[in-house]
Design an enzyme around this catalytic site. Structure first.
Site, PDB file in Angstrom:
ATOM      1  N   ALA A  68       0.936  -1.018   0.135  1.00 47.20           N
ATOM      2  CA  ALA A  68      -0.161   0.144   0.159  1.00 47.20           C
ATOM      3  C   ALA A  68       1.005   1.193  -0.021  1.00 47.20           C
ATOM      4  CB  ALA A  68      -0.798   0.003   1.130  1.00 47.20           C
ATOM      5  N   GLY A 113       0.200  -5.399   1.117  1.00 50.92           N
ATOM      6  CA  GLY A 113      -1.036  -5.153   0.398  1.00 50.92           C
ATOM      7  C   GLY A 113      -0.654  -5.909  -1.008  1.00 50.92           C
ATOM      8  N   GLU A 116      -1.302  -9.380  -0.168  1.00 56.91           N
ATOM      9  CA  GLU A 116      -2.451  -9.748   0.351  1.00 56.91           C
ATOM     10  C   GLU A 116      -3.365 -10.008  -0.997  1.00 56.91           C
ATOM     11  OE1 GLU A 116      -3.595  -7.799   4.262  1.00 56.91           O
ATOM     12  OE2 GLU A 116      -2.591  -6.450   3.089  1.00 56.91           O
ATOM     13  N   GLU A 136       3.763  -5.246   7.272  1.00 55.59           N
ATOM     14  CA  GLU A 136       3.216  -4.295   7.945  1.00 55.59           C
ATOM     15  C   GLU A 136       3.376  -4.121   9.377  1.00 55.59           C
ATOM     16  OE1 GLU A 136       0.248  -6.215   4.879  1.00 55.59           O
ATOM     17  OE2 GLU A 136       1.562  -6.720   6.357  1.00 55.59           O
TER      18      GLU A 136
END
Length: 260
Positions: A68, A113, A116, A136
């Site tokens: 992200a 992300g 993910e 993260e």
């Protein structure tokens, strides 16, 4: 095409393979709101185009999706972070429920992300130079787009906890050894191999693949008896379709089937 120029969609008319690419190589394909919205639009357009296989990729030589966009996340309030999380979950769910197989072409970094989104795909192919991690924790947060739930369903609980607790980054070969990716391919052969795999999937009987994906997804969500009931329904529902008739006739006639 998605309205943003940060995501591109290409659908090959001859094979039915759609390729959805995050095109932000100057930021290692980091996911901001525009990219996520572009991915949602792209997945929807690929479905509308009746794509038989979807490939998710990142532009450039360095990253699949490096995560992200930290510069965007840094000053988010809790309500803003909640909205951002929901958007990421929406994209992951769209990939997971896409009616055809989705292949993550993991070439380069796949962190946070990015990892993910790869987890939400059906198959993951990594280049030799790929590195995957749920990083993260290094930012003072936890995975927010499904990593805590999908990762331990794919690898062992111990591996998942080490990746999440320690932010461990797994090189491609190690990722394959723990079951995080299905195969590792030499960098110079990567694009061709992904294209061949996608074409093989697209040539499979479309309705049967969709039924198989639905049943396999339920294995992670429903009790065994419910999943078995769904499998029986999907299996019997394929009888009478062209592909079922053709596949069985071709077997009995010792020839290659011609699926729709």
């Amino acid at each position: 095409m998605p309205e943003t120029d940060l995501v591109t969609l290409d659908v090959a008319d001859d094979t039915g393979v759609a390729t959805l690419t995050v095109d932000r190589p100057d930021r290692l394909n980091a996911l901001n709101v525009d990219v996520l919205e572009g991915l949602r639009e792209g997945v929807a357009e690929a479905e509308a185009a009746d794509a038989r296989t979807l490939v998710l990729a990142g532009a450039g030589d360095d990253a699949f999706v490096a995560g992200a966009d930290i510069s965007y996340m840094k000053d988010l309030s809790t309500p803003e972070a909640q909205a951002y999380a929901e958007l990421g979950h929406d994209v992951a769910r769209d990939l997971e429920t896409f009616p055809a197989p989705v292949v993550a072409a993991v070439d380069g970094y796949a962190f946070g992300g990015g990892s993910e989104l790869a987890l939400a795909c059906d198959l993951r192919v990594a280049s030799e130079s790929a590195v995957i991690g749920q990083t993260e924790i290094d930012l003072g947060i936890v995975p927010g787009w499904g990593g805590t739930q999908r990762l331990p369903r794919l690898v062992s609980d111990e591996v998942a906890r080490r990746m999440v607790f320690l932010g461990e980054r797994l090189p491609a070969e190690e990722a394959e050894s723990v079951g995080l990716v299905g195969e590792v391919v030499a960098d110079e052969a990567f694009d061709e191999h992904v294209a061949e795999l996608a074409a093989r999937l697209a040539a499979q009987p479309q309705f049967a693949l969709g039924a198989a994906k639905e049943a396999l997804n339920l294995a992670h969500e429903e009790p065994l008896h419910a999943g078995l009931a769904t499998e029986r329904r999907l299996w019997s529902g394929l009888f009478g379709t062209h592909d079922q008739r053709e596949g069985m006739a071709a077997f009995l006639e010792d020839r290659e089937p011609e699926f729709e």
